[in-house]
Design an enzyme around this catalytic site. Structure first.
Site, PDB file in Angstrom:
ATOM      1  N   LYS A 191      37.509  38.675  35.129  1.00  0.00           N
ATOM      2  CA  LYS A 191      36.472  39.910  35.361  1.00  0.00           C
ATOM      3  C   LYS A 191      35.377  39.876  34.425  1.00  0.00           C
ATOM      4  O   LYS A 191      34.345  39.933  34.702  1.00  0.00           O
ATOM      5  CB  LYS A 191      37.483  41.311  35.231  1.00  0.00           C
ATOM      6  CG  LYS A 191      36.544  42.459  35.388  1.00  0.00           C
ATOM      7  CD  LYS A 191      35.886  43.058  34.255  1.00  0.00           C
ATOM      8  CE  LYS A 191      36.949  43.484  33.179  1.00  0.00           C
ATOM      9  NZ  LYS A 191      36.201  44.105  32.111  1.00  0.00           N
ATOM     10  N   LYS A 237      28.470  42.873  24.424  1.00  0.00           N
ATOM     11  CA  LYS A 237      29.861  42.652  24.738  1.00  0.00           C
ATOM     12  C   LYS A 237      29.928  41.379  25.534  1.00  0.00           C
ATOM     13  O   LYS A 237      30.692  40.466  25.293  1.00  0.00           O
ATOM     14  CB  LYS A 237      30.554  43.776  25.491  1.00  0.00           C
ATOM     15  CG  LYS A 237      31.824  43.559  25.809  1.00  0.00           C
ATOM     16  CD  LYS A 237      32.648  43.199  24.745  1.00  0.00           C
ATOM     17  CE  LYS A 237      34.151  42.689  25.038  1.00  0.00           C
ATOM     18  NZ  LYS A 237      35.069  44.045  25.572  1.00  0.00           N
TER      19      LYS A 237
END
Length: 308
Positions: A237, A169
């Site tokens: 983030k 990811k």
């Protein structure tokens, strides 16, 4: 098989609903109880905390903001690890730190549980339709046991052992963010040089410059909303997690570092709640051009499930 779902945000809410569509009894929890109301009205049960959810289900799915939040769900007061974990399966969809999640996975295994990492790629429209691409890491037997739950939410892309999906990811998002920042520069340069945005867009698709960002995200620039369903706060983030991964691996990271700086600048100028494609608005404003294109640009959050 009873399923729990913790984290009912922009992506989690639709993913949980798709699990219900497949007939799995569902227990839900979120720090905002109001986020669970539509699912409860549709037949889900409310869980008072993560431990309560896990104690009532066979499989628990988590999808929260980031590492701090998933660690709190697992280890915090009334967290998952304070409930009996024996023979329970934990599927985590959060974009998180590979090193942290491997540690949490080992703690879950030590208590008799089966951890699976399944962070997703795509956007809210994929979560609504139930066709998100899901990087899936974990023991083969554990994955097969809950394949129906995962496939209720999207398409499985197996990447090996537990922890690998978090790596997949992050490197996926590296390419996404670099391309988003590069598309901004290319599109604004084309406009300033006399090539209109829609002409540029149609010419680029299908060639060497093509990508998911080109097809899915550029229309958010044309529409002028820059896709607030994926805010700059989430981008930063993820980019911080990517920077951490690059420090751990020691690999050169000039391109993603430049993209990170561009997204930080967009956040400082437009706020952390602005859409991820404001990385393009930044260059529009600096160059004094506007990339609006008239048309029926369907926002990602306005799509519907095929069964609706």
């Amino acid at each position: 098989m009873r399923v729990g779902f913790i984290g009912l945000g922009i992506m989690g809410g639709p993913a949980a609903r798709n699990i219900m569509r497949k007939g799995f009894p569902l227990v839900v929890h979120d720090i905002r109880e109001e986020a669970a109301r539509p699912l409860i009205e549709a037949g889900a049960e409310w869980g008072s905390d993560p431990a309560d959810v896990l104690s009532r289900v066979d499989v628990v799915v988590t999808m929260v903001f980031g590492p701090k939040e998933v660690e709190q769900v697992a280890r915090g007061e009334n967290g998952l690890f304070s409930a009996p974990c024996e023979d329970k399966t934990w599927i985590d969809l959060t974009t998180s730190s590979p090193s942290l999640m491997r540690t949490l996975g080992q703690e879950f295994i030590a208590q008799g549980g089966h951890p699976i990492d399944a962070p997703v790629t795509g956007a809210v429209d994929g979560a609504i339709r139930g066709d998100m691409l899901m990087f899936v890491g974990g023991d083969d037997t554990a994955v097969e046991r809950v394949r129906g739950v995962i496939e209720a939410m999207g398409e499985i892309r197996r990447v090996g052992k537990h922890g690998n999906a978090y790596v997949a990811k992050l490197v996926n998002n590296m390419l996404w963010k670099v391309h988003a920042a590069a598309i901004a520069e290319a599109m604004v340069a084309a406009k300033v040089a006399g090539l209109e945005p829609e002409v540029w867009w149609n010419a680029m698709k299908g060639g060497a410059a093509d990508s998911y960002v080109m097809h899915h995200d550029v229309p958010a620039v044309f529409a002028g909303h820059y896709d607030p369903s994926f805010p700059i706060a989430l981008c930063l983030k993820d980019l911080n997690l990517i920077a951490e991964l690059m420090r751990e691996t020691g690999v050169r990271n000039d391109l993603i570092a430049a993209a990170h700086a561009r997204f930080r600048e967009a956040g400082e100028r437009y706020g952390s709640g602005a859409g991820d494609m404001t990385v393009c608005k930044l260059l529009e404003d600096d160059s004094g051009v506007e990339l609006r294109v008239p048309g029926d640009w369907v926002a990602s959050w306005d799509v519907s499930h095929p069964d609706d």
